[in-house]
Design a protein around this motif. Structure first.
Motif, PDB file in Angstrom:
ATOM      1  N   ALA A 188      18.345   3.072   8.799  1.00 62.49           N
ATOM      2  CA  ALA A 188      19.038   3.790   7.734  1.00 62.49           C
ATOM      3  C   ALA A 188      20.148   2.907   7.196  1.00 62.49           C
ATOM      4  CB  ALA A 188      19.599   5.098   8.268  1.00 62.49           C
ATOM      5  N   LEU A 189      20.193   2.738   5.873  1.00 64.97           N
ATOM      6  CA  LEU A 189      21.042   1.717   5.268  1.00 64.97           C
ATOM      7  C   LEU A 189      22.395   2.231   4.783  1.00 64.97           C
ATOM      8  CD1 LEU A 189      18.282  -0.152   3.225  1.00 64.97           C
ATOM      9  CD2 LEU A 189      19.150  -0.685   5.507  1.00 64.97           C
ATOM     10  N   GLY A 190      22.633   3.522   4.906  1.00 62.40           N
ATOM     11  CA  GLY A 190      23.933   4.048   4.522  1.00 62.40           C
ATOM     12  C   GLY A 190      24.100   4.329   3.054  1.00 62.40           C
ATOM     13  N   ASP A 191      23.051   4.125   2.257  1.00 55.60           N
ATOM     14  CA  ASP A 191      23.119   4.433   0.825  1.00 55.60           C
ATOM     15  C   ASP A 191      22.026   5.421   0.415  1.00 55.60           C
ATOM     16  OD1 ASP A 191      20.864   2.862   1.017  1.00 55.60           O
ATOM     17  OD2 ASP A 191      21.447   1.429  -0.536  1.00 55.60           O
ATOM     18  N   GLY A 192      21.490   6.139   1.402  1.00 58.89           N
ATOM     19  CA  GLY A 192      20.416   7.087   1.156  1.00 58.89           C
ATOM     20  C   GLY A 192      19.036   6.501   1.327  1.00 58.89           C
ATOM     21  N   ARG A 193      18.956   5.191   1.538  1.00 62.80           N
ATOM     22  CA  ARG A 193      17.658   4.541   1.704  1.00 62.80           C
ATOM     23  C   ARG A 193      17.409   4.215   3.172  1.00 62.80           C
ATOM     24  NH1 ARG A 193      17.606  -0.250  -2.667  1.00 62.80           N
ATOM     25  NH2 ARG A 193      19.583  -0.731  -1.626  1.00 62.80           N
ATOM     26  N   VAL A 194      16.147   3.937   3.469  1.00 59.70           N
ATOM     27  CA  VAL A 194      15.766   3.548   4.822  1.00 59.70           C
ATOM     28  C   VAL A 194      14.797   2.376   4.723  1.00 59.70           C
ATOM     29  CG1 VAL A 194      13.915   5.262   4.914  1.00 59.70           C
ATOM     30  CG2 VAL A 194      14.817   4.332   7.030  1.00 59.70           C
ATOM     31  N   ALA A 195      14.973   1.392   5.600  1.00 61.48           N
ATOM     32  CA  ALA A 195      14.099   0.218   5.643  1.00 61.48           C
ATOM     33  C   ALA A 195      13.159   0.338   6.839  1.00 61.48           C
ATOM     34  CB  ALA A 195      14.931  -1.056   5.752  1.00 61.48           C
ATOM     35  N   TYR A 196      11.955  -0.166   6.663  1.00 62.16           N
ATOM     36  CA  TYR A 196      10.995  -0.160   7.758  1.00 62.16           C
ATOM     37  C   TYR A 196      10.042  -1.338   7.577  1.00 62.16           C
ATOM     38  CZ  TYR A 196       7.663   1.874   4.426  1.00 62.16           C
ATOM     39  OH  TYR A 196       6.837   2.093   3.349  1.00 62.16           O
ATOM     40  N   LEU A 197       9.287  -1.653   8.608  1.00 66.40           N
ATOM     41  CA  LEU A 197       8.333  -2.760   8.551  1.00 66.40           C
ATOM     42  C   LEU A 197       6.930  -2.236   8.280  1.00 66.40           C
ATOM     43  CD1 LEU A 197       9.378  -5.225  11.397  1.00 66.40           C
ATOM     44  CD2 LEU A 197       9.822  -5.381   8.950  1.00 66.40           C
ATOM     45  N   TRP A 198       6.221  -2.956   7.430  1.00 67.15           N
ATOM     46  CA  TRP A 198       4.837  -2.626   7.120  1.00 67.15           C
ATOM     47  C   TRP A 198       4.012  -3.899   7.183  1.00 67.15           C
ATOM     48  CZ3 TRP A 198       2.378  -4.247   2.375  1.00 67.15           C
ATOM     49  CH2 TRP A 198       1.053  -3.805   2.257  1.00 67.15           C
ATOM     50  N   THR A 199       2.826  -3.801   7.783  1.00 67.37           N
ATOM     51  CA  THR A 199       1.938  -4.952   7.931  1.00 67.37           C
ATOM     52  C   THR A 199       0.745  -4.802   7.002  1.00 67.37           C
ATOM     53  OG1 THR A 199       2.585  -5.195  10.243  1.00 67.37           O
ATOM     54  CG2 THR A 199       0.573  -6.318   9.553  1.00 67.37           C
ATOM     55  N   ASP A 200       0.484  -5.838   6.187  1.00 66.89           N
ATOM     56  CA  ASP A 200      -0.621  -5.762   5.234  1.00 66.89           C
ATOM     57  C   ASP A 200      -1.930  -6.153   5.904  1.00 66.89           C
ATOM     58  OD1 ASP A 200      -0.695  -8.548   5.364  1.00 66.89           O
ATOM     59  OD2 ASP A 200       0.416  -8.815   3.481  1.00 66.89           O
ATOM     60  N   SER A 201      -3.014  -6.160   5.111  1.00 66.34           N
ATOM     61  CA  SER A 201      -4.344  -6.442   5.661  1.00 66.34           C
ATOM     62  C   SER A 201      -4.476  -7.865   6.175  1.00 66.34           C
ATOM     63  CB  SER A 201      -5.417  -6.174   4.600  1.00 66.34           C
ATOM     64  OG  SER A 201      -5.183  -6.978   3.444  1.00 66.34           O
ATOM     65  N   ALA A 202      -3.572  -8.749   5.732  1.00 62.42           N
ATOM     66  CA  ALA A 202      -3.573 -10.128   6.223  1.00 62.42           C
ATOM     67  C   ALA A 202      -2.666 -10.295   7.442  1.00 62.42           C
ATOM     68  CB  ALA A 202      -3.123 -11.078   5.111  1.00 62.42           C
ATOM     69  N   HIS A 203      -2.189  -9.169   7.985  1.00 67.53           N
ATOM     70  CA  HIS A 203      -1.336  -9.151   9.184  1.00 67.53           C
ATOM     71  C   HIS A 203       0.033  -9.778   8.932  1.00 67.53           C
ATOM     72  CE1 HIS A 203      -4.939  -7.830  11.245  1.00 67.53           C
ATOM     73  NE2 HIS A 203      -5.570  -8.926  10.852  1.00 67.53           N
ATOM     74  N   THR A 204       0.458  -9.762   7.681  1.00 66.71           N
ATOM     75  CA  THR A 204       1.797 -10.254   7.344  1.00 66.71           C
ATOM     76  C   THR A 204       2.737  -9.067   7.209  1.00 66.71           C
ATOM     77  OG1 THR A 204       0.917 -12.179   6.179  1.00 66.71           O
ATOM     78  CG2 THR A 204       3.181 -11.522   5.662  1.00 66.71           C
ATOM     79  N   GLU A 205       3.916  -9.201   7.811  1.00 68.01           N
ATOM     80  CA  GLU A 205       4.883  -8.115   7.754  1.00 68.01           C
ATOM     81  C   GLU A 205       5.683  -8.150   6.465  1.00 68.01           C
ATOM     82  OE1 GLU A 205       6.149  -6.724  12.222  1.00 68.01           O
ATOM     83  OE2 GLU A 205       7.078  -8.525  11.412  1.00 68.01           O
ATOM     84  N   HIS A 206       6.017  -6.950   5.995  1.00 68.25           N
ATOM     85  CA  HIS A 206       6.868  -6.776   4.838  1.00 68.25           C
ATOM     86  C   HIS A 206       8.030  -5.870   5.226  1.00 68.25           C
ATOM     87  CE1 HIS A 206       3.767  -8.111   1.749  1.00 68.25           C
ATOM     88  NE2 HIS A 206       3.062  -8.014   2.868  1.00 68.25           N
TER      89      HIS A 206
END
Length: 749
Positions: free
Chosen positions: A413-431
C-alpha cells in the motif's frame, strides 16, 4: 482457492455495511494481548440472493438460499399495530396470516395476534391457492371453491359463481389483496383473466384475448397485465386502458395507483438501454407518467398481501438492503429501508494498510481466477468509517501471492490510495503493477527479472529487489501517467520514503539519502550501527537498521539525533514503533520507540497454522502513514488494533505541482498531488500576486495524499490568466500535531 461459493462462504458477515464486530475476548490471546477495536471481513462482490418465505402486514421472513442455514430470518415493522380483532370473519385481518403445511388440511396463524384456524379440504377438491384466511380449491369439474374456517372448527365451502360455462382455469394468482384472487382461464381457445371476490365467491372477468401465459398483477384498485390496466370498481363492460407511459423492466406489482416495474430474478430476458441503470420504476396508472422510485433495485421482489411490495436494492453487495414499498393516503408510493442484507464472506489472501485505509486482496466473485483489491476506510483508532470499495479492476491472471502461504508479501500500500503488486507475464518476466487510482486502470512496468520482491514503496515510487544478483530498481508511477524505471542500481539494503532512497554509506553505520527527483545524495546519517545493515527501513524521521536475524538492531531518530536499541528479528517499521512476529510463540510484538527507549508489548497472538514464507507482510500489516495494525485471524477475519503511539507531525514527502501546459481548462485541469505523511483534511486557495483570493478548494486526502483539481477559473466561473499563488493548508485527521502549510505558484495560459 476453492471455486465453490459454499466453501468460500461458510458463514455470513456479521452486519451488512461494515462487517465490523468489536471483540470482547480472543480465543488464542495471552492476557497481555491487546483487544482489537474492530474486525472486518473481505466480502463477496456478488449480490446476496434473497428468498422471501413469507410477507405480511407486520413484517416478513426471508432466507439467504446459499448460506446453508435452514432457518428464516424474521423482520418486524416498527410502525405496525395489530388489529383489535383477527379471524376468518374479518377478511382484512388476513393480510398478516401465515399459511402452514398444505395437504388435506391448511393451518393458518395470524402472526401478530396469534389467532389460529384450520381449513379442511373436502374430498374431491384439490388445493390451488391461499390468500389471507381464504383457501381456494378446485373440484373435479374445474369449478373453484372458497374455503374458510368456521367458528365451530368446521370448514365453510363457497362455490365460485360467475365463471363462464366451459371456462377452464389455468392459473390462480395471489396479489396485493386478501379480499381478491385472480384466475386465468381459457374459453373457446382464448385466454382471459378475472378476480374472485373472496367475501362472497363471485367472479368477474376483466381482461380478455390475452397472449401466452399472462402475468396478472392486481390489488384492490387495479388489475393489469402487460400494457393493459383496468379499475377493479369499473362498470361491467368497461374496456381496459392502455398504459402509454414509457418504462423499463417488466411489471412486478400494483401498489396504490402505481404499476411497479424493474429487472426481475435471474433469467429475466429484459435488457436496459445504454446509460440506464437497474431501478424500480413507478408508472402512474392515473396520469400515465413514469418516475424512478428506488435506484439500484435488482431482482428479489415480493408482492405483499397488504397492498405493498418488497424489493432489494443497493449499489453493491456490502450496501444491499430490503426496501418496503407502501402506499400513502393520496395513492402515491414510497420506499423505506426495512432490512440490511449481509454480504457473503470471502477470505483475504493478503492485507496491507496505509493512510487510514485497509487494503485487502482476494477472490470476491466465488469463481476461480477472479481476484482484486478492495479497501475499507478507518478512523484514527482503526475503526471502520465506510464500506468496502473496489480498488482497481478484476484480475484474472495468476495470483501474486506465494503458493501455500497464508500471507501475500507481494503487495504494498503506497499511502496515496494505490497499491503495488507483482505480476508475471507469459514469458515469466515480472512486472510491478499499480492499481487504485480508479476501478479500471492498471499501471505497469517490466522489471526484466523474475522471482523478485517488492521491498517497499510510498506514493509514486516502488522499490523492487530482483532475484538476479545485484538487480534493484526504483519504479516511478507519477500522477496519471505510465510508470517508468527511475533508478537501476546494485542491490543492497535500501528503503524508500517519499522521494528519498536510503542506502548504506561508505562509513560503517552511515545511511545515505538519495533524492530520486534531484538525482543526488542529500543527507548522511550516522546511526551507530556496528555493521553494514542487511535491512534498512525509513518512516518519517525514523530509520531502522538490522545486522541480521540475530542482531543487533536499532532505530535512529534523525530529528532528535538519538539511537535506540531494539530487539533483533524480522520487523516492520512504523511511525514511532516496530512490529515483529515471534515465530515460536506466534506473538505479534509492538516495540514503542517514540520516547527514545524501547518498550515492547504483545498486541496479538497469531494463528499457529499459518505460514509466512514471504516475510512480515500479508497476514499482518502496519500503517506507516500515521496508522495502526491489522492481522488475519484463524476465522479469516481481519482484526485491527490501535497502536497507541503518538504520530509524527504532518509533513510533505513529495509533491507534483507542475503547471499545465496550455491550460488549465475543465477538460484538462491542473491536478496537483501532495504526498503527505498521514491523512488530512485540506483547503487550497489560489490568489493573485497581490493576495486577492480567486478560488478556494477543499477536500479530504486520499489515504495520505492530497489531490486537488483546478480548471483555471474563478469561483464564479470567469476565466483567469497569469501567475497565481497557491496555499495548501492541511489539518491532520488524527488531531495530533499542528496544521501543515505549503505554498507555491502556478500559471494559467
Amino acid at each position: 482457492m476453492a471455486s465453490s461459493r459454499k466453501l468460500a462462504e461458510a458463514a455470513l458477515v456479521g452486519g451488512v455495511a461494515l462487517a465490523c464486530v468489536v471483540f470482547t475476548t480472543q480465543a488464542q490471546a495471552v492476557p497481555s494481548a491487546d483487544t482489537p477495536v474492530a474486525t472486518v471481513q473481505l466480502s463477496m462482490t456478488v449480490l446476496t440472493q434473497v428468498q422471501y418465505t413469507w410477507a405480511g402486514a407486520s413484517g416478513f421472513q426471508y432466507r439467504l438460499p446459499e448460506s446453508g442455514l435452514p432457518a428464516a430470518t424474521s423482520v418486524d415493522y416498527p410502525d405496525y399495530t395489530p388489529p383489535v380483532h383477527a379471524g376468518p370473519d374479518n377478511l382484512s385481518s388476513g393480510d398478516d396470516v401465515i399459511v402452514g403445511p398444505i395437504g388435506s388440511t391448511v393451518t393458518q396463524k395470524h402472526r401478530s395476534t396469534g389467532v389460529t384456524a384450520t381449513v379442511t379440504v373436502p374430498a374431491g377438491q384439490s388445493y390451488k391457492a391461499a390468500s389471507g384466511w381464504s383457501v381456494v380449491t378446485e373440484d373435479a369439474t374445474g369449478l373453484p371453491h372458497v374455503l374458510r374456517a368456521a367458528p365451530d372448527g368446521t370448514t365453510t365451502d363457497l362455490p365460485v359463481t360467475g365463471l363462464p360455462a366451459g371456462a377452464r382455469p389455468t392459473g390462480y394468482v395471489t396479489g396485493g389483496s386478501v379480499r381478491r384472487l385472480a384466475v386465468v382461464y381459457t374459453l373457446d381457445g382464448a385466454t382471459y383473466a378475472g378476480l374472485i371476490d373472496l367475501a362472497d365467491g363471485s367472479f368477474r372477468a376483466y381482461l380478455s384475448n390475452l397472449a401466452g401465459t399472462p402475468k396478472v398483477l392486481f390489488n384492490d384498485r387495479w388489475v393489469t397485465t402487460g400494457k393493459k390496466a383496468i379499475r377493479v370498481d369499473s362498470a361491467p363492460g368497461t374496456e381496459p386502458t392502455t398504459i402509454t407511459a414509457s418504462y423499463y423492466g417488466t411489471a412486478q406489482a400494483v401498489v396504490g395507483d402505481q404499476l411497479l416495474t424493474g429487472i426481475g430474478a435471474d433469467g429475466d430476458p429484459v435488457f436496459l438501454p445504454g446509460g440506464v441503470s437497474p431501478a424500480l420504476w413507478a408508472v402512474s396508472l392515473t396520469e400515465n407518467t413514469t418516475r424512478t422510485l428506488l435506484p439500484d433495485a435488482k431482482s428479489y421482489f415480493r408482492v405483499t398481501p397488504d397492498g405493498g411490495f418488497l424489493a432489494t436494492a443497493g449499489p453493491s453487495s456490502v450496501d444491499w438492503h430490503v426496501y418496503r414499498v407502501t402506499v400513502g393516503a393520496d395513492g402515491t408510493v414510497a420506499a423505506k429501508k426495512a432490512q440490511d442484507i449481509p454480504a457473503w464472506k470471502a477470505r483475504a489472501d493478503g492485507i496491507a494498510m496505509a493512510g487510514g485505509e485497509l487494503l485487502m486482496y482476494g477472490n470476491t466473485t466465488h469463481t476461480g481466477g477472479a481476484y482484486g483489491f478492495h479497501s475499507i476506510p478507518l478512523d484514527a483508532t482503526g475503526r471502520p468509517t465506510g464500506l468496502q470499495t473496489r480498488r482497481g479492476p478484476g484480475l484474472s491472471d495468476a495470483s501474486p501471492c506465494l503458493t501455500g502461504d497464508a500471507a501475500c508479501p507481494q503487495m504494498e500500500a503506497l499511502g496515496d490510495g494505490r497499491v503495488a503488486y507483482l505480476w508475471t507475464d507469459s514469458a515469466h518476466t515480472e512486472h510491478v503493477n499499480v492499481v487504485g487510482e480508479d476501478t479500471t486502470t492498471i499501471r505497469t512496468v517490466s522489471t526484466g527479472d523474475s522471482g523478485g520482491r517488492i521491498a517497499g514503496g510510498t506514493g509514486r515510487f516502488v522499490l523492487y529487489n530482483g532475484s538476479t544478483a545485484g538487480v534493484q530498481r526504483v519504479v516511478d508511477f507519477p500522477r496519471g501517467a505510465a510508470g517508468v524505471t527511475s533508478l537501476s542500481r546494485t542491490r543492497t539494503a535500501a528503503a524508500l520514503w517519499g522521494q528519498r532512497l536510503w542506502t548504506s554509506g561508505t562509513a560503517q553505520g552511515s545511511i545515505v539519502a538519495y533524492d530520486l527527483k534531484a538525482k543526488k545524495n542529500v543527507a548522511t546519517v550516522n546511526t551507530g550501527a556496528p555493521c553494514t545493515p542487511s535491512d534498512i527501513q525509513a518512516v518519517n524521521t525514523w530509520l531502522y537498521w538490522s545486522c541480521g536475524a540475530s542482531g543487533p538492531a536499532g532505530v535512529y531518530d534523525h530529528a532528535a539525533g538519538r539511537a535506540i536499541s531494539v530487539p533483533a528479528g524480522q520487523a516492520l517499521l512504523a511511525d514511532g514503533y516496530l512490529l515483529r512476529e515471534n515465530r515460536t510463540t506466534h506473538e505479534l510484538l509492538l516495540t514503542d520507540v517514540h520516547t527514545g527507549t524501547a518498550s515492547t508489548r504483545t498486541v496479538a497472538v497469531l494463528p499457529t497454522a499459518d505460514q509466512n514464507t514471504g516475510g512480515s507482510n500479508g497476514r499482518w500489516a502496519v500503517d506507516r502513514f500515521g496508522g495502526n495494525i491489522a492481522y488475519l485471524t484463524d476465522r479469516g477475519e481481519i482484526a485491527i488494533v490501535t497502536a497507541g503511539v503518538p504520530t509524527s507531525p504532518l509533513a510533505q514527502m513529495e509533491a507534483q505541482t507542475d503547471p499545465v501546459v496550455s491550460g488549465p481548462f475543465i477538460s484538462n485541469p491542473w491536478k496537483p498531488v501532495w504526498q503527505l505523511t498521514k491523512p488530512s483534511t485540506w483547503t487550497l486557495t489560489l490568489a493573485t500576486t497581490t493576495g486577492s483570493v480567486v478560488r478556494t478548494l477543499t477536500g479530504t486526502s486520499t489515504a495520505a495524499a492530497v489531490r486537488a483539481s483546478w480548471d483555471g477559473n474563478r469561483d464564479d466561473g470567469t476565466r483567469l490568466r497569469g501567475t497565481y499563488t497557491w496555499k495548501l493548508t492541511a489539518k491532520p485527521r488524527d488531531g495530533q500535531g499542528p496544521d501543515l502549510t505549503l505554498t507555491g505558484t502556478t500559471t494559467v495560459s
